[in-house]
Scaffold this motif. Structure first.
Motif, PDB file in Angstrom:
ATOM      1  N   ARG A   1      13.184  22.034  -2.520  1.00 21.86           N
ATOM      2  CA  ARG A   1      13.351  21.008  -3.800  1.00 21.86           C
ATOM      3  C   ARG A   1      12.871  19.831  -3.867  1.00 21.86           C
ATOM      4  N   ILE A   2      12.705  18.919  -2.598  1.00 21.65           N
ATOM      5  CA  ILE A   2      11.977  17.874  -2.702  1.00 21.65           C
ATOM      6  C   ILE A   2      10.581  17.957  -2.950  1.00 21.65           C
ATOM      7  N   LYS A   3      10.079  19.010  -2.651  1.00 12.95           N
ATOM      8  CA  LYS A   3       8.544  19.428  -2.805  1.00 12.95           C
ATOM      9  C   LYS A   3       8.292  19.454  -4.374  1.00 12.95           C
ATOM     10  N   ASP A   4       9.522  20.297  -5.040  1.00  9.79           N
ATOM     11  CA  ASP A   4       9.120  20.317  -6.416  1.00  9.79           C
ATOM     12  C   ASP A   4       9.290  19.169  -7.097  1.00  9.79           C
ATOM     13  N   VAL A   5      10.052  18.437  -6.789  1.00  7.36           N
ATOM     14  CA  VAL A   5      10.004  16.986  -7.502  1.00  7.36           C
ATOM     15  C   VAL A   5       9.123  16.112  -7.158  1.00  7.36           C
ATOM     16  N   ILE A   6       8.636  16.224  -6.289  1.00  8.12           N
ATOM     17  CA  ILE A   6       7.387  15.228  -5.831  1.00  8.12           C
ATOM     18  C   ILE A   6       6.212  15.761  -6.465  1.00  8.12           C
ATOM     19  N   MET A   7       5.959  17.192  -6.744  1.00 11.61           N
ATOM     20  CA  MET A   7       4.834  17.726  -7.051  1.00 11.61           C
ATOM     21  C   MET A   7       4.908  17.545  -8.715  1.00 11.61           C
ATOM     22  N   GLY A   8       6.207  17.633  -9.199  1.00  8.68           N
ATOM     23  CA  GLY A   8       6.361  17.504 -10.662  1.00  8.68           C
ATOM     24  C   GLY A   8       6.213  16.319 -11.248  1.00  8.68           C
ATOM     25  N   GLY A   9       5.819  15.300 -10.517  1.00  6.37           N
ATOM     26  CA  GLY A   9       5.700  13.819 -11.319  1.00  6.37           C
ATOM     27  C   GLY A   9       6.753  12.834 -10.443  1.00  6.37           C
TER      28      GLY A   9
ATOM     29  N   ALA B   1       0.986  -1.218  -0.154  1.00  7.42           N
ATOM     30  CA  ALA B   1      -0.077   0.129   0.114  1.00  7.42           C
ATOM     31  C   ALA B   1       0.764   1.322  -0.068  1.00  7.42           C
ATOM     32  N   PHE B   2       2.056   1.233   0.456  1.00  3.75           N
ATOM     33  CA  PHE B   2       2.679   2.537   0.771  1.00  3.75           C
ATOM     34  C   PHE B   2       4.258   2.486   0.217  1.00  3.75           C
ATOM     35  N   ARG B   3       4.347   1.479  -0.563  1.00  3.94           N
ATOM     36  CA  ARG B   3       5.944   1.215  -1.122  1.00  3.94           C
ATOM     37  C   ARG B   3       6.245   2.694  -2.140  1.00  3.94           C
ATOM     38  N   GLU B   4       5.135   3.022  -2.851  1.00  2.00           N
ATOM     39  CA  GLU B   4       5.347   4.104  -3.803  1.00  2.00           C
ATOM     40  C   GLU B   4       5.198   5.509  -3.159  1.00  2.00           C
ATOM     41  N   ILE B   5       5.237   5.531  -1.939  1.00  2.00           N
ATOM     42  CA  ILE B   5       5.456   6.894  -0.863  1.00  2.00           C
ATOM     43  C   ILE B   5       7.016   7.106  -1.037  1.00  2.00           C
ATOM     44  N   PRO B   6       7.326   8.370  -1.708  1.00  2.00           N
ATOM     45  CA  PRO B   6       8.675   8.778  -1.441  1.00  2.00           C
ATOM     46  C   PRO B   6       9.138   8.875   0.015  1.00  2.00           C
ATOM     47  N   VAL B   7      10.293   8.151   0.517  1.00  2.00           N
ATOM     48  CA  VAL B   7      10.915   8.324   1.677  1.00  2.00           C
ATOM     49  C   VAL B   7      12.096   9.125   1.752  1.00  2.00           C
ATOM     50  N   VAL B   8      12.347  10.070   2.499  1.00  2.00           N
ATOM     51  CA  VAL B   8      13.370  10.990   2.543  1.00  2.00           C
ATOM     52  C   VAL B   8      14.182  10.667   4.120  1.00  2.00           C
ATOM     53  N   ILE B   9      15.401  10.265   3.873  1.00  2.00           N
ATOM     54  CA  ILE B   9      16.013  10.204   5.176  1.00  2.00           C
ATOM     55  C   ILE B   9      17.034  11.304   5.424  1.00  2.00           C
TER      56      ILE B   9
END
Length: 222
Positions: free
Chosen positions: A151-159, A110-118
């Motif tokens: 920067r992370i938000k831009d990447v996530i929102m951009g696709g 269910a969650f493997r596609e969610i981006p994870v940032v360490i």
């Protein structure tokens, strides 16, 4: 009877005003932030809110799993009800490390596609590689800066295309080396990411008196 995870989700949703719905250009990114440090949780929460993100903060990996319904308890929650778009977790936490939390999330259908940032205060090459190989989108050094979040938000929102993911992972690893290859910079605490915190929190922060010239050196241990 409600599970502990359901109770936690309701209480946190009431606290931060989490709304349902998918991410679009007009909607906020919903970020789950995990850190055992109270000060660091306040810092990342503030930076995310400045970046127009919804934020849910928890203090441990086990609480994060509980919130996501991955703690083994039967729960009525569904993935579509949570609408978590990004998970940001500290690496070094008691009980369950950020790496162990990452593995649990990536093992979930269910969650493997969610981006994870360490997030980590240590530049350890083996740790960076291990996290990225396990599926982390990025490994960023603390103290987290507003530019990191944007920067992370831009990447996530951009696709979420595979090429973009690879680019982000490569950037995370290169940034660690870049910071070490530059001449030391001196920056006073008054211009740090902690300016927005109350004075008592600034004084208790492990980074409040840390200049950029004292950022941790690259290490090779695990």
């Amino acid at each position: 009877m409600a599970t502990a995870g359901e109770i936690l989700r309701r209480s946190l949703a009431d606290e931060v005003g989490v709304s349902k719905g998918s991410v679009s250009g007009s909607e906020e990114l919903h970020v789950l932030a995990v850190d055992d440090s109270f000060v660091d949780r306040k810092v990342i929460e503030r930076l995310l809110k400045i970046s127009s993100c919804k934020v849910t903060v928890v203090e441990s990996g086990s609480r994060a799993l509980q919130y996501l319904g991955l703690d083994g308890e039967k729960s009525s929650v569904a993935f579509n009800d949570l609408k978590i778009n990004l998970i940001m977790t500290d690496y070094s936490m008691p009980g369950m490390t950020g790496y162990e939390l990452l593995k649990k999330i990536k093992e979930s259908s269910a969650f493997r596609e969610i981006p994870v940032v360490i997030m980590s205060s240590e530049n350890i090459l083996a740790r960076i590689d291990r996290c990225l190989e396990e599926g982390a989108e990025e490994y960023i050094l603390k103290p987290v800066k507003l530019s990191d979040v944007k920067r992370i938000k831009d990447v996530i929102m951009g696709g979420d295309g595979e090429q973009k993911k690879r680019s982000v992972r490569k950037r995370g690893r290169e940034d660690c080396f870049y910071s070490l290859s530059q001449p030391p910079l001196v920056q006073s605490a008054s211009s740090s990411a902690f300016d927005f915190l109350p004075s008592e929190l600034q004084s208790s922060s492990p980074f409040s008196t840390l200049s950029l010239s004292k950022r941790p050196k690259l290490q090779t241990r695990d």
